[in-house]
Motif scaffolding. Structure first.
Motif, PDB file in Angstrom:
ATOM      1  N   GLY A   1     -17.561 -41.880   5.024  1.00 27.23           N
ATOM      2  CA  GLY A   1     -17.556 -43.056   4.163  1.00 27.23           C
ATOM      3  C   GLY A   1     -18.166 -44.315   4.747  1.00 27.23           C
ATOM      4  O   GLY A   1     -17.861 -45.412   4.282  1.00 27.23           O
ATOM      5  N   VAL A   2     -19.051 -44.175   5.728  1.00 26.47           N
ATOM      6  CA  VAL A   2     -19.529 -45.371   6.426  1.00 26.47           C
ATOM      7  C   VAL A   2     -21.053 -45.440   6.419  1.00 26.47           C
ATOM      8  O   VAL A   2     -21.736 -44.463   6.704  1.00 26.47           O
ATOM      9  N   ASN A   3     -21.578 -46.619   6.041  1.00 25.38           N
ATOM     10  CA  ASN A   3     -23.015 -46.876   5.998  1.00 25.38           C
ATOM     11  C   ASN A   3     -23.348 -48.167   6.716  1.00 25.38           C
ATOM     12  O   ASN A   3     -22.545 -49.114   6.730  1.00 25.38           O
ATOM     13  N   LYS A   4     -24.541 -48.224   7.301  1.00 22.72           N
ATOM     14  CA  LYS A   4     -25.055 -49.473   7.840  1.00 22.72           C
ATOM     15  C   LYS A   4     -25.562 -50.334   6.677  1.00 22.72           C
ATOM     16  O   LYS A   4     -26.233 -49.841   5.773  1.00 22.72           O
ATOM     17  N   ILE A   5     -25.220 -51.628   6.730  1.00 22.23           N
ATOM     18  CA  ILE A   5     -25.627 -52.543   5.660  1.00 22.23           C
ATOM     19  C   ILE A   5     -26.423 -53.696   6.265  1.00 22.23           C
ATOM     20  O   ILE A   5     -25.880 -54.519   7.019  1.00 22.23           O
ATOM     21  N   PHE A   6     -27.716 -53.767   5.935  1.00 24.99           N
ATOM     22  CA  PHE A   6     -28.573 -54.804   6.485  1.00 24.99           C
ATOM     23  C   PHE A   6     -29.173 -55.646   5.346  1.00 24.99           C
ATOM     24  O   PHE A   6     -28.483 -55.978   4.399  1.00 24.99           O
ATOM     25  N   SER A   7     -30.433 -55.973   5.444  1.00 21.32           N
ATOM     26  CA  SER A   7     -31.050 -56.865   4.460  1.00 21.32           C
ATOM     27  C   SER A   7     -32.091 -56.138   3.623  1.00 21.32           C
ATOM     28  O   SER A   7     -32.647 -55.113   4.034  1.00 21.32           O
ATOM     29  N   ALA A   8     -32.352 -56.682   2.457  1.00 27.49           N
ATOM     30  CA  ALA A   8     -33.341 -56.117   1.543  1.00 27.49           C
ATOM     31  C   ALA A   8     -34.746 -56.525   1.975  1.00 27.49           C
ATOM     32  O   ALA A   8     -34.946 -57.551   2.635  1.00 27.49           O
ATOM     33  N   ARG A   9     -35.717 -55.717   1.558  1.00 25.73           N
ATOM     34  CA  ARG A   9     -37.115 -56.031   1.865  1.00 25.73           C
ATOM     35  C   ARG A   9     -37.945 -56.157   0.591  1.00 25.73           C
ATOM     36  O   ARG A   9     -39.166 -56.076   0.633  1.00 25.73           O
ATOM     37  N   THR A  10     -37.261 -56.349  -0.523  1.00 25.98           N
ATOM     38  CA  THR A  10     -37.954 -56.608  -1.784  1.00 25.98           C
ATOM     39  C   THR A  10     -37.702 -58.056  -2.186  1.00 25.98           C
ATOM     40  O   THR A  10     -36.668 -58.627  -1.850  1.00 25.98           O
ATOM     41  N   LYS A  11     -38.640 -58.625  -2.930  1.00 19.99           N
ATOM     42  CA  LYS A  11     -38.559 -60.041  -3.280  1.00 19.99           C
ATOM     43  C   LYS A  11     -38.110 -60.285  -4.719  1.00 19.99           C
ATOM     44  O   LYS A  11     -37.616 -61.360  -5.041  1.00 19.99           O
ATOM     45  N   LYS A  12     -38.276 -59.298  -5.589  1.00 24.21           N
ATOM     46  CA  LYS A  12     -37.961 -59.513  -7.003  1.00 24.21           C
ATOM     47  C   LYS A  12     -37.047 -58.438  -7.590  1.00 24.21           C
ATOM     48  O   LYS A  12     -36.305 -58.701  -8.531  1.00 24.21           O
ATOM     49  N   ILE A  13     -37.107 -57.238  -7.087  1.00 20.67           N
ATOM     50  CA  ILE A  13     -36.341 -56.135  -7.669  1.00 20.67           C
ATOM     51  C   ILE A  13     -35.110 -55.841  -6.811  1.00 20.67           C
ATOM     52  O   ILE A  13     -35.093 -56.132  -5.608  1.00 20.67           O
ATOM     53  N   PRO A  14     -34.058 -55.266  -7.399  1.00 15.02           N
ATOM     54  CA  PRO A  14     -32.830 -55.018  -6.636  1.00 15.02           C
ATOM     55  C   PRO A  14     -32.997 -53.909  -5.596  1.00 15.02           C
ATOM     56  O   PRO A  14     -33.705 -52.918  -5.835  1.00 15.02           O
ATOM     57  N   THR A  15     -32.337 -54.110  -4.461  1.00 18.10           N
ATOM     58  CA  THR A  15     -32.229 -53.070  -3.436  1.00 18.10           C
ATOM     59  C   THR A  15     -30.753 -52.884  -3.139  1.00 18.10           C
ATOM     60  O   THR A  15     -30.062 -53.831  -2.761  1.00 18.10           O
ATOM     61  N   VAL A  16     -30.274 -51.652  -3.327  1.00 14.83           N
ATOM     62  CA  VAL A  16     -28.863 -51.375  -3.086  1.00 14.83           C
ATOM     63  C   VAL A  16     -28.724 -50.211  -2.109  1.00 14.83           C
ATOM     64  O   VAL A  16     -29.606 -49.355  -1.999  1.00 14.83           O
ATOM     65  N   ASP A  17     -27.598 -50.199  -1.404  1.00 18.20           N
ATOM     66  CA  ASP A  17     -27.246 -49.087  -0.530  1.00 18.20           C
ATOM     67  C   ASP A  17     -26.050 -48.370  -1.146  1.00 18.20           C
ATOM     68  O   ASP A  17     -25.035 -49.002  -1.443  1.00 18.20           O
ATOM     69  N   LEU A  18     -26.180 -47.057  -1.334  1.00 21.01           N
ATOM     70  CA  LEU A  18     -25.088 -46.233  -1.860  1.00 21.01           C
ATOM     71  C   LEU A  18     -24.461 -45.426  -0.736  1.00 21.01           C
ATOM     72  O   LEU A  18     -25.155 -44.950   0.167  1.00 21.01           O
ATOM     73  N   GLU A  19     -23.144 -45.256  -0.802  1.00 23.82           N
ATOM     74  CA  GLU A  19     -22.489 -44.396   0.162  1.00 23.82           C
ATOM     75  C   GLU A  19     -23.009 -42.969   0.012  1.00 23.82           C
ATOM     76  O   GLU A  19     -23.430 -42.548  -1.068  1.00 23.82           O
ATOM     77  N   LEU A  20     -22.967 -42.245   1.121  1.00 20.13           N
ATOM     78  CA  LEU A  20     -23.601 -40.925   1.210  1.00 20.13           C
ATOM     79  C   LEU A  20     -23.198 -39.991   0.079  1.00 20.13           C
ATOM     80  O   LEU A  20     -24.040 -39.296  -0.499  1.00 20.13           O
ATOM     81  N   GLU A  21     -21.922 -39.967  -0.250  1.00 21.43           N
ATOM     82  CA  GLU A  21     -21.432 -39.003  -1.236  1.00 21.43           C
ATOM     83  C   GLU A  21     -22.082 -39.212  -2.602  1.00 21.43           C
ATOM     84  O   GLU A  21     -22.491 -38.251  -3.267  1.00 21.43           O
ATOM     85  N   ASP A  22     -22.184 -40.479  -3.027  1.00 21.22           N
ATOM     86  CA  ASP A  22     -22.802 -40.764  -4.324  1.00 21.22           C
ATOM     87  C   ASP A  22     -24.311 -40.585  -4.267  1.00 21.22           C
ATOM     88  O   ASP A  22     -24.932 -40.098  -5.221  1.00 21.22           O
ATOM     89  N   TYR A  23     -24.909 -40.994  -3.153  1.00 21.39           N
ATOM     90  CA  TYR A  23     -26.356 -40.852  -3.004  1.00 21.39           C
ATOM     91  C   TYR A  23     -26.753 -39.377  -3.065  1.00 21.39           C
ATOM     92  O   TYR A  23     -27.708 -38.995  -3.752  1.00 21.39           O
ATOM     93  N   GLY A  24     -25.994 -38.548  -2.344  1.00 20.06           N
ATOM     94  CA  GLY A  24     -26.301 -37.120  -2.339  1.00 20.06           C
ATOM     95  C   GLY A  24     -26.180 -36.493  -3.711  1.00 20.06           C
ATOM     96  O   GLY A  24     -27.000 -35.646  -4.111  1.00 20.06           O
ATOM     97  N   MET A  25     -25.156 -36.896  -4.457  1.00 19.52           N
ATOM     98  CA  MET A  25     -24.976 -36.367  -5.817  1.00 19.52           C
ATOM     99  C   MET A  25     -26.179 -36.717  -6.692  1.00 19.52           C
ATOM    100  O   MET A  25     -26.717 -35.858  -7.408  1.00 19.52           O
TER     101      MET A  25
END
Length: 517
Positions: free
Chosen positions: A226-250
């Motif tokens: 249940g653990v992810n590294k959370i840093f900064s986005a590299r997009t200027k206009k569109i959303p960037t999100v980080d999903l936990e592994l379980e949801d991302y894998g699904m």
């Protein structure tokens, strides 16, 4: 004649006895205060739970600075917020990420730092994954226009969500080996494919944004449940999100099986313009040598996936508690005692580098600095930092620390200077004696370092209390020491890669205007 000699010897021994008695009394009071009247839990609750994460440029960072100044004032310690630069102002808002096709499910994830806000309705789009088995860079360029209006998943699909230690405990040796071999092959194929695309993890989001992607979905798994590294986005206009592994894998599997999953991203953040950045500096003035200094050091900022508890809330608590105890039981130090709560360490030691650059007089008069950063554990390592004679004074000061604390500490002399990593490196680069109080791991790198799980409940207060005692006693001993610490540098070893002798690091200027184009 014999009586006269005895009397003279007694007179000579008396100052030493008085000094020893004073040392014993102050050390005893430090230990008693730390153990019987600790403020650590209350300070930790206020900083982590009430103020929260401390990303540079956010209102929470400024709230933390103001809170620290008020705390010090309540203890009778002079403190100030010292501006050293400016940063892009930003504030995190509510993040909702929901799968809306082929079924409804709320997902666990967050918007990355300094990412622009979506509308209140958010962004809804189909998910796609990066192409695999690229043959040439041209293949990726041909695929790139297809991302228009899509949410692009840019992280590798992990073959397992179980940490290696879990496999090691329960799997057969053959099964564990099979998984690791398959994972290694998958990692290599992913790296090779990414290289053929002509982009890397830093440049890819910008290319996708330029190509018209509706958003970026990543999962920076930290190899723990249940653990992810959370840093900064590299997009200027569109959303960037980080999903936990379980949801991302699904979601990744749904894309691969042709289900064309869609998600809705609502990420309500605020742009706040250019904001000032600070270090919080507190001071107990020296009574005999006010222009010589002992500095307690810890960075104050954090990433904001969690609440910055072990990176570096615990280091902050150690230094605040040590200062509180010293003010109460050692109110008239021989040398001036300062504490620096540095801003923007996470973006390159900027706060401490600014302090070193702005205060050459303090750096010149530095007797010692003690820095604590890497997690909640008790201190287990102390290096001489490359100073040839560090053993002479550090071992003398450590001798006053209770053996139940020092028995855990492995010392290395003369050691070597740091070239980054934490704020003591800023002082070492200037040739000043600064030392890292390095902690026991407590699964720091996987579970709390820059992650969504770096929260109050991960703090081990018994270890933090030991660190506060250690820091307070080292500070007291450094302040009282009749000798000035040596800055003679040891001869550094040969670099195995270059075959040349390593050089002492040079001071680097801070970024004083960050995140602003």
């Amino acid at each position: 004649m014999k009586n006269s000699l005895r009397f003279l010897l007694l007179l000579c021994a008396l100052p030493l006895a008085i000094i020893a008695q004073k040392t014993d009394t102050v050390v005893e009071n430090i230990i008693k205060e730390a153990n019987e009247n600790s403020h650590l839990e209350k300070l930790g609750h206020e900083l982590m739970d009430q103020i929260g994460p401390r990303l540079v440029g956010t209102p929470q960072m400024k709230n933390a600075h103001d809170w620290a100044v008020a705390k010090y004032a309540g203890w009778g310690i002079s403190a100030r917020n010292e501006k050293w630069g400016e940063w892009r102002g930003w504030e995190r808002g509510i993040t909702h990420i929901d799968m809306v096709h082929p079924r409804i499910q709320s997902l666990r994830g967050t918007q990355l730092a300094w990412n622009p806000s979506t509308s209140k309705k958010g962004v809804t789009a189909e998910l796609v994954v990066l192409p695999t088995n690229l043959k040439t860079e041209g293949d990726f360029k041909k695929w790139l226009p297809s991302v228009k209006g899509k949410l692009v998943m840019i992280s590798m699909h992990q073959p397992t969500g179980r940490p290696d230690y879990n496999w090691e405990e329960f799997a057969t040796e053959e099964s564990f080996t099979k998984m690791k071999d398959a994972r290694s092959a998958q990692n290599k194929a992913w790296r090779d494919n990414m290289r053929l695309s002509g982009y890397n993890r830093r440049t890819l989001p910008q290319a996708l944004e330029t190509a018209g992607a509706a958003g970026i979905v990543a999962s920076n798994w930290s190899r723990g449940f249940g653990v992810n590294k959370i840093f900064s986005a590299r997009t200027k206009k569109i959303p960037t999100v980080d999903l936990e592994l379980e949801d991302y894998g699904m979601l990744y599997r749904l894309v691969q099986s042709g289900q064309k999953p869609q998600i809705n991203i609502v990420a309500q953040s605020k742009e706040l313009g250019v904001q000032p950045t600070f270090n919080t500096i507190a001071e107990i003035k020296g009574s005999e040598k006010p222009n010589e200094y002992v500095i307690l050091s810890a960075h104050f900022d954090s990433w904001d996936g969690g609440t910055g508890a072990t990176d570096n809330g615990t280091g902050t608590l150690v230094m605040m508690e040590a200062m509180r105890i010293l003010k109460k039981h050692y109110p008239n130090p021989k040398r001036t005692i300062l504490v620096g709560h540095w801003g923007s360490e996470e973006q390159g030691l900027n706060g401490s580098r600014a302090f070193v650059e702005d205060h050459p007089d303090i750096v010149k008069g530095l007797q010692a600095s003690f820095n604590q950063d890497n997690g909640t554990g008790r201190v287990v390592r102390l290096s001489g930092g490359g100073f040839l004679h560090a053993y002479d004074y550090l071992s003398r000061w450590l001798n006053a620390v209770p053996k139940d604390i020092t028995k855990h500490i492995e010392t290395t002399f003369p050691g070597a200077p740091a070239r980054g990593g934490s704020d003591y490196a800023s002082f070492q680069a200037a040739g000043a004696p600064a030392f890292s109080l390095s902690s026991l791991n407590w699964s720091y790198w996987n579970y709390t370092w820059h992650t969504n799980r770096d929260t109050y409940d991960k703090i081990i207060f018994d270890d933090v209390r030991n660190n506060a005692i250690l820091t307070a006693i080292l500070t007291y001993m450094a302040s009282e020491d009749p000798e000035t610490t040596s800055r003679v540098k040891a001869e550094l070893p040969i670099d195995s890669r270059s075959g040349e002798q390593r050089k002492w690091p040079s001071p680097r200027s801070p970024v004083r205007k960050g995140g602003v184009d």
